[in-house]
Design an enzyme around this catalytic site. Sequence first.
Site, PDB file in Angstrom:
ATOM      1  N   HIS A   1      22.642  -6.171 -12.108  1.00  0.00           N
ATOM      2  CA  HIS A   1      21.175  -6.053 -12.289  1.00  0.00           C
ATOM      3  C   HIS A   1      20.559  -5.129 -11.506  1.00  0.00           C
ATOM      4  O   HIS A   1      21.065  -4.562 -10.492  1.00  0.00           O
ATOM      5  CB  HIS A   1      20.771  -7.340 -11.725  1.00  0.00           C
ATOM      6  CG  HIS A   1      21.338  -8.537 -12.348  1.00  0.00           C
ATOM      7  ND1 HIS A   1      21.765  -9.732 -11.415  1.00  0.00           N
ATOM      8  CD2 HIS A   1      21.476  -9.011 -13.488  1.00  0.00           C
ATOM      9  CE1 HIS A   1      22.305 -10.639 -12.100  1.00  0.00           C
ATOM     10  NE2 HIS A   1      22.132 -10.219 -13.558  1.00  0.00           N
TER      11      HIS A   1
ATOM     12  N   HIS B   1      17.547  -4.961  -8.823  1.00  0.00           N
ATOM     13  CA  HIS B   1      16.810  -5.704  -8.097  1.00  0.00           C
ATOM     14  C   HIS B   1      15.631  -4.859  -7.530  1.00  0.00           C
ATOM     15  O   HIS B   1      15.714  -3.770  -7.332  1.00  0.00           O
ATOM     16  CB  HIS B   1      17.935  -6.148  -7.158  1.00  0.00           C
ATOM     17  CG  HIS B   1      18.769  -7.413  -7.176  1.00  0.00           C
ATOM     18  ND1 HIS B   1      18.909  -8.515  -6.543  1.00  0.00           N
ATOM     19  CD2 HIS B   1      19.513  -7.618  -8.472  1.00  0.00           C
ATOM     20  CE1 HIS B   1      19.700  -9.182  -7.304  1.00  0.00           C
ATOM     21  NE2 HIS B   1      20.106  -8.754  -8.555  1.00  0.00           N
TER      22      HIS B   1
ATOM     23  N   HIS C   1      15.689 -10.156  -9.187  1.00  0.00           N
ATOM     24  CA  HIS C   1      15.698  -9.238 -10.168  1.00  0.00           C
ATOM     25  C   HIS C   1      14.456  -8.567 -10.361  1.00  0.00           C
ATOM     26  O   HIS C   1      13.404  -9.042 -10.335  1.00  0.00           O
ATOM     27  CB  HIS C   1      16.073  -9.801 -11.381  1.00  0.00           C
ATOM     28  CG  HIS C   1      17.314 -10.691 -11.339  1.00  0.00           C
ATOM     29  ND1 HIS C   1      17.970 -11.178 -12.320  1.00  0.00           N
ATOM     30  CD2 HIS C   1      18.375 -10.743 -10.306  1.00  0.00           C
ATOM     31  CE1 HIS C   1      19.268 -11.716 -12.034  1.00  0.00           C
ATOM     32  NE2 HIS C   1      19.362 -11.165 -11.005  1.00  0.00           N
TER      33      HIS C   1
ATOM     34  N   HIS D   1      14.430 -15.070 -16.618  1.00  0.00           N
ATOM     35  CA  HIS D   1      15.736 -14.290 -16.559  1.00  0.00           C
ATOM     36  C   HIS D   1      16.213 -14.421 -18.157  1.00  0.00           C
ATOM     37  O   HIS D   1      16.177 -15.458 -18.883  1.00  0.00           O
ATOM     38  CB  HIS D   1      16.757 -14.803 -15.544  1.00  0.00           C
ATOM     39  CG  HIS D   1      18.072 -14.166 -15.735  1.00  0.00           C
ATOM     40  ND1 HIS D   1      18.303 -12.944 -15.228  1.00  0.00           N
ATOM     41  CD2 HIS D   1      19.114 -14.465 -16.478  1.00  0.00           C
ATOM     42  CE1 HIS D   1      19.546 -12.406 -15.475  1.00  0.00           C
ATOM     43  NE2 HIS D   1      20.151 -13.577 -15.932  1.00  0.00           N
TER      44      HIS D   1
ATOM     45  N   HIS E   1      13.863 -10.272 -17.509  1.00  0.00           N
ATOM     46  CA  HIS E   1      13.479  -9.437 -16.291  1.00  0.00           C
ATOM     47  C   HIS E   1      13.812  -7.867 -16.886  1.00  0.00           C
ATOM     48  O   HIS E   1      14.748  -7.540 -17.581  1.00  0.00           O
ATOM     49  CB  HIS E   1      14.154  -9.632 -15.133  1.00  0.00           C
ATOM     50  CG  HIS E   1      14.039 -11.120 -14.723  1.00  0.00           C
ATOM     51  ND1 HIS E   1      15.190 -11.838 -14.163  1.00  0.00           N
ATOM     52  CD2 HIS E   1      13.064 -11.766 -14.634  1.00  0.00           C
ATOM     53  CE1 HIS E   1      14.587 -13.064 -13.688  1.00  0.00           C
ATOM     54  NE2 HIS E   1      13.472 -13.068 -14.060  1.00  0.00           N
TER      55      HIS E   1
ATOM     56  N   ASP F   1      17.490  -7.081 -16.173  1.00  0.00           N
ATOM     57  CA  ASP F   1      18.326  -7.808 -16.672  1.00  0.00           C
ATOM     58  C   ASP F   1      19.398  -6.991 -17.421  1.00  0.00           C
ATOM     59  O   ASP F   1      19.093  -6.595 -18.646  1.00  0.00           O
ATOM     60  CB  ASP F   1      18.239  -8.789 -17.349  1.00  0.00           C
ATOM     61  CG  ASP F   1      17.291  -9.795 -16.690  1.00  0.00           C
ATOM     62  OD1 ASP F   1      17.404 -10.082 -15.267  1.00  0.00           O
ATOM     63  OD2 ASP F   1      16.631 -10.954 -16.967  1.00  0.00           O
TER      64      ASP F   1
ATOM     65  N   HIS G   1      27.505  -8.783  -9.265  1.00  0.00           N
ATOM     66  CA  HIS G   1      27.609 -10.180  -8.670  1.00  0.00           C
ATOM     67  C   HIS G   1      29.107 -10.680  -8.676  1.00  0.00           C
ATOM     68  O   HIS G   1      29.788 -10.249  -9.489  1.00  0.00           O
ATOM     69  CB  HIS G   1      26.629 -11.049  -9.648  1.00  0.00           C
ATOM     70  CG  HIS G   1      25.232 -11.030  -9.124  1.00  0.00           C
ATOM     71  ND1 HIS G   1      24.646 -11.725  -8.038  1.00  0.00           N
ATOM     72  CD2 HIS G   1      24.377 -10.011  -9.587  1.00  0.00           C
ATOM     73  CE1 HIS G   1      23.415 -11.196  -7.922  1.00  0.00           C
ATOM     74  NE2 HIS G   1      23.039 -10.462  -8.763  1.00  0.00           N
TER      75      HIS G   1
ATOM     76  N   ARG H   1      26.258 -11.631  -4.344  1.00  0.00           N
ATOM     77  CA  ARG H   1      26.129 -10.211  -4.339  1.00  0.00           C
ATOM     78  C   ARG H   1      27.390  -9.740  -3.691  1.00  0.00           C
ATOM     79  O   ARG H   1      27.566  -9.430  -2.660  1.00  0.00           O
ATOM     80  CB  ARG H   1      24.927  -9.818  -3.353  1.00  0.00           C
ATOM     81  CG  ARG H   1      23.794 -10.573  -4.130  1.00  0.00           C
ATOM     82  CD  ARG H   1      22.387 -10.509  -3.408  1.00  0.00           C
ATOM     83  NE  ARG H   1      21.395 -11.109  -4.046  1.00  0.00           N
ATOM     84  CZ  ARG H   1      19.903 -10.928  -4.027  1.00  0.00           C
ATOM     85  NH1 ARG H   1      19.766  -9.828  -3.070  1.00  0.00           N
ATOM     86  NH2 ARG H   1      19.080 -11.732  -4.761  1.00  0.00           N
TER      87      ARG H   1
HETATM   88 CU   LIG Z   1      21.531  -9.529  -9.409  1.00  0.00          CU
HETATM   89 ZN   LIG Z   2      17.100 -11.632 -14.219  1.00  0.00          ZN
END
Ligand SMILES: [Cu+2]
Ligand SMILES: [Zn+2]
Length: 179
Positions: free
Chosen positions: A68, A70, A86, A94, A103, A106, A143, A166
């Site tokens: 993602h 962030h 995100h 999401h 998002h 995403d 992740h 993370r």
């Molecule tokens: Cu993430």
């Molecule tokens: Zn997301």
Amino acid sequence: MLAPLLALLAIPATFAGYACTDTTKAMVSLKGPGPGNGTVYFTQQAGSDEVHITGELNAFTPGKHGFHIHTSGDIYTDGCASTGGHYNPFNRTHGAPTDRIRHVGDLGNVEVDDSGHAKIDFTDRVITLCGRRTILGRGVVVHSGADDLGRGGFADSKTTGHAGNRTACGVIATVDATK
Ligand SMILES: [Cu+2]
Ligand SMILES: [Zn+2]
Ligand SMILES: *[C@@H]1O[C@H](CO)[C@@H](O)[C@H](O)[C@H]1NC(C)=O
Ligand SMILES: *[C@@H]1O[C@H](CO)[C@@H](O)[C@H](O)[C@H]1NC(C)=O
Ligand SMILES: *[C@@H]1O[C@H](CO)[C@@H](O)[C@H](O)[C@H]1NC(C)=O
């Protein structure tokens, strides 16, 4: 004396974000706390909404890993934890990269093979390097687990895709597009 004054006057009244000229290129170097590292590039041609994402990940655990953008590029205050959630400038829930409701950040999953390697090569038309909602300076997080794309039914499926810790992160930086 005059030159700085003229430079000041040249600043437009409304900040329009990052102005893309020709090809804009950015990169992120991904590093721990968890296992895995890598380098990912983002390339966009001026006037196009398509961002080409390429790169290599190494030494990650095999399987799918949520991937993602962030909101914050702050990996300095508290590592990957200080990159926020995100990137979500439209206040959506999401989702999958192909979903209409997602998002902006995403980008789904990267699939790591049994040797810990993943080759990244895909395009996205929701993230952008250009303009007010540029991803430049924001964070990229990989992740520990798979992103369920909002469909897992867990408490955090609609916010984070239930993707776990993370594992690695970095800040998206501009680079010379001619190189
Ligand atoms: Cu993430
Ligand atoms: Zn997301
Ligand atoms: C990435 O991780 C591998 C395995 O831990 C390590 O050998 C390599 O030096 C790391 N590369 C970077 C740039 O940190
Ligand atoms: C974002 O959406 C949620 C509901 O999905 C709402 O509760 C919240 O007030 C919204 N935030 C903003 C800043 O619009
Ligand atoms: C997440 O991190 C915590 C604390 O380091 C650890 O106990 C847990 O096993 C990790 N979860 C996953 C899925 O890696």
